[in-house]
Design an enzyme around this catalytic site. Structure first.
Site, mmCIF file in Angstrom:
data_model
loop_
_atom_site.group_PDB
_atom_site.id
_atom_site.type_symbol
_atom_site.label_atom_id
_atom_site.label_comp_id
_atom_site.label_asym_id
_atom_site.label_seq_id
_atom_site.Cartn_x
_atom_site.Cartn_y
_atom_site.Cartn_z
ATOM 1 C CB SER A 87 18.294 61.708 -8.659
ATOM 2 O OG SER A 87 17.195 61.799 -7.793
ATOM 3 C CG ASP A 134 19.791 64.978 -1.720
ATOM 4 O OD1 ASP A 134 18.610 65.358 -1.872
ATOM 5 O OD2 ASP A 134 20.404 64.319 -2.571
ATOM 6 C CG HIS A 139 18.686 65.995 -5.311
ATOM 7 N ND1 HIS A 139 19.100 64.750 -4.883
ATOM 8 C CD2 HIS A 139 17.972 65.796 -6.456
ATOM 9 C CE1 HIS A 139 18.649 63.832 -5.721
ATOM 10 N NE2 HIS A 139 17.970 64.439 -6.687
#
Length: 219
Positions: A117, A169, A200
């Protein structure tokens, strides 16, 4: 003296390679540290894992709440999501950490820069611009800051990059990861793209692919 602040994992007799793994927003280096022993890389590769902590700072989209973040997020719009100055500051900090590894005798071609991320944004920003070509980049569930500048600023356009993203996600849209992949591919980089039936996060199938890729890059 090293300024490293974070978690680490090392169980080999000799240090021959380093994986620097950057966490996501609100997490810490401790969050991904358990992944290292789980990967069970061959001891003979001599891989040391470093999981640095991002600095604590106010994050605009979270009401100014202070948390560990590699940069501020002022908008969820993809082209405005990553604060460019913050990205550059964190990239410099990780560049210094890589410099320390090289000064300690680890060759750049035995150093992997990984990130999840927000951490992946830093990895994708830094590695193509870093003075030495690294062994590879691992960019998980992430996107790219200022992709329009990559062609002009990249020093290394032949990097080996492993990208993976969750099909469900809801934090970083799959399309954002795919856009980064396509941008890297346009520059001629050896970038692979994997998707998994997850949100995620990371999953076991993804970790198996990561292990295989790490062994290939560091053998």
């Amino acid at each position: 003296m090293s300024q490293f602040d974070g978690a680490s994992y090392f169980n080999s007799p000799a240090h021959k390679a380093t994986v620097i793994w950057l966490h996501g927003l609100g997490d810490s280096g401790d969050g991904f540290a358990p992944v290292a022993p789980h990967l069970a890389l061959p001891e003979e590769l001599g891989v040391k894992f470093l999981f640095p902590h991002a600095p604590v700072q106010a994050v605009t989209i979270n009401g100014g709440m202070e948390m560990r973040a590699w940069y501020d997020i002022k908008s969820l719009d993809l082209d405005k999501r990553a604060d460019a100055q913050g990205v550059q500051q964190s990239a410099q900090r990780i560049s210094d950490l890589i410099d320390e590894q090289i000064a300690a005798g680890i060759s750049a071609d035995k150093i992997i820069l990984a990130g999840f991320s927000q951490g992946g944004v830093i990895a994708l920003h830094l590695a193509p611009r870093y003075q030495h070509k690294l062994a590879g980049v691992m960019a998980l569930s992430t996107y790219m800051s200022q992709p329009e500048l990559l062609a002009e600023q990249a020093i290394h356009k032949d990097l080996n990059i492993f990208m993976a993203h969750g099909e469900f996600d809801n934090v970083v849209p799959l399309a954002a990861g795919k856009q980064a992949y396509e941008c890297l591919q346009e520059q001629g980089m050896a970038v692979s793209w994997q998707t998994y039936a997850m949100a995620h996060q990371v999953c076991e199938q993804e970790l198996e692919a990561i292990r295989q890729w790490l062994v290939e890059r560091l053998s």
